[in-house]
Design an enzyme around this catalytic site. Structure first.
Site, PDB file in Angstrom:
ATOM      1  N   SER A  91      -1.274 -32.373 -29.777  1.00 40.71           N
ATOM      2  CA  SER A  91      -0.026 -31.729 -30.194  1.00 40.71           C
ATOM      3  C   SER A  91       0.030 -30.269 -29.716  1.00 40.71           C
ATOM      4  O   SER A  91      -0.050 -30.018 -28.515  1.00 40.71           O
ATOM      5  CB  SER A  91       0.131 -31.867 -31.717  1.00 40.71           C
ATOM      6  OG  SER A  91       1.452 -31.619 -32.102  1.00 40.71           O
ATOM      7  N   ASP A 190       5.233 -42.089 -32.841  1.00 40.79           N
ATOM      8  CA  ASP A 190       5.039 -40.677 -33.175  1.00 40.79           C
ATOM      9  C   ASP A 190       6.120 -40.237 -34.153  1.00 40.79           C
ATOM     10  O   ASP A 190       7.307 -40.287 -33.840  1.00 40.79           O
ATOM     11  CB  ASP A 190       5.104 -39.827 -31.897  1.00 40.79           C
ATOM     12  CG  ASP A 190       4.547 -38.432 -32.092  1.00 40.79           C
ATOM     13  OD1 ASP A 190       4.865 -37.804 -33.111  1.00 40.79           O
ATOM     14  OD2 ASP A 190       3.810 -37.961 -31.214  1.00 40.79           O
ATOM     15  N   HIS A 220       1.461 -40.012 -34.505  1.00 38.58           N
ATOM     16  CA  HIS A 220       1.313 -38.714 -33.845  1.00 38.58           C
ATOM     17  C   HIS A 220      -0.158 -38.356 -33.624  1.00 38.58           C
ATOM     18  O   HIS A 220      -0.560 -37.990 -32.529  1.00 38.58           O
ATOM     19  CB  HIS A 220       1.995 -37.634 -34.691  1.00 38.58           C
ATOM     20  CG  HIS A 220       1.960 -36.270 -34.078  1.00 38.58           C
ATOM     21  ND1 HIS A 220       2.661 -35.949 -32.925  1.00 38.58           N
ATOM     22  CD2 HIS A 220       1.292 -35.136 -34.435  1.00 38.58           C
ATOM     23  CE1 HIS A 220       2.433 -34.682 -32.618  1.00 38.58           C
ATOM     24  NE2 HIS A 220       1.602 -34.172 -33.516  1.00 38.58           N
TER      25      HIS A 220
END
Length: 247
Positions: A91, A190, A220
């Site tokens: 991320s 996600d 995610h």
């Protein structure tokens, strides 16, 4: 280095793993252990403002601090004698990993569920505020005090989100200049970012080798979700094919 940092010293080839926003190295620990077993040295630093009991600390630092944290991790490994270093991130960590790859000398880079292309589909703000409330109540803040303070938190958060978006926008013109191999991992389910932007990110890398992996049904945090073993094997395969400086 922070207590939450982990450093698995093993082989002569090193990998930096950068964690997600408002999280910590535990996100990438299983991947780190899998790489260690394959004879890689693995360093996962803690981003400034992270790893404390109060999530608001995340909002007291800047994107520049996180870029600096990644540089310091690189320098730490180089001072330890490691010349062959790859940098990956989950991320936000992936954004900082690619910023590091653009600016510094590394062998390769990789992103897992990383927003490298701007999109209007983004639940990070909502999720962070939910997490913030939960943690603030845990440390003894009353619900009424929290609600009163919420506009201040929202302002700080929006400013930081804009800063992260701003960094991505400054990086985008450099994507076509990247020559180092890039690994991209993205889950179909996600819940925080627009998973389709992973394809746009791959398409933007016009002058390098891209190893793209789509994990059906993965959330995610693919590094700990149901696809974490498949992801680890794919990363290991990617690393094994690299032209490391040492041969």
């Amino acid at each position: 280095m922070s207590n939450n940092t982990f450093f698995f010293e093993n082989g002569s080839k090193a990998v930096i793993l950068l964690h997600a926003y408002s999280s910590g190295p535990n996100d990438v620990r299983m991947l780190g252990r899998a790489l260690e077993k394959e004879n890689y040295t693995v360093l996962a630093p803690v981003f400034a403002g992270h790893g404390t009991k109060d999530p608001e600390n995340v909002l007291e630092v800047s994107v520049e601090d996180w870029i600096q944290n990644a540089k310091e991790a690189l320098l730490f490994l180089k001072e330890k004698g490691y010349q062959d270093i790859a940098v990956f991130g989950l991320s936000l960590g992936g954004v900082i990993a690619i910023k590091t790859l653009i600016d510094e000398e590394v062998v390769a880079g990789g992103t897992f569920s990383s927003p490298l292309i701007p999109s209007d589909i983004n639940n990070v703000r909502t999720e962070f505020l939910r997490f913030m409330k939960q943690e603030k109540l845990k440390i003894g803040v009353s619900e009424s005090d929290y609600e009163q303070y919420l506009p201040v938190l929202e302002q700080k958060l929006d400013q930081q989100m804009a800063e992260i978006q701003g960094l991505v926008k400054t990086m985008m013109p450099h994507y076509s200049e990247i020559r180092k191999p890039i690994f991209i991992g993205q889950g179909s389910d996600d819940e925080l970012i627009d998973s389709a932007t992973a394809y746009d990110w791959a398409d933007a890398l016009t002058n390098t080798t891209v190893d793209f992996h789509w994990y059906e049904g993965a959330p995610h945090v693919i590094t700990v979700g149901k696809s974490h073993k498949a992801l680890a094997q794919d990363v290991i395969r990617f690393l094994s094919k690299l032209q490391w400086n040492g041969g």
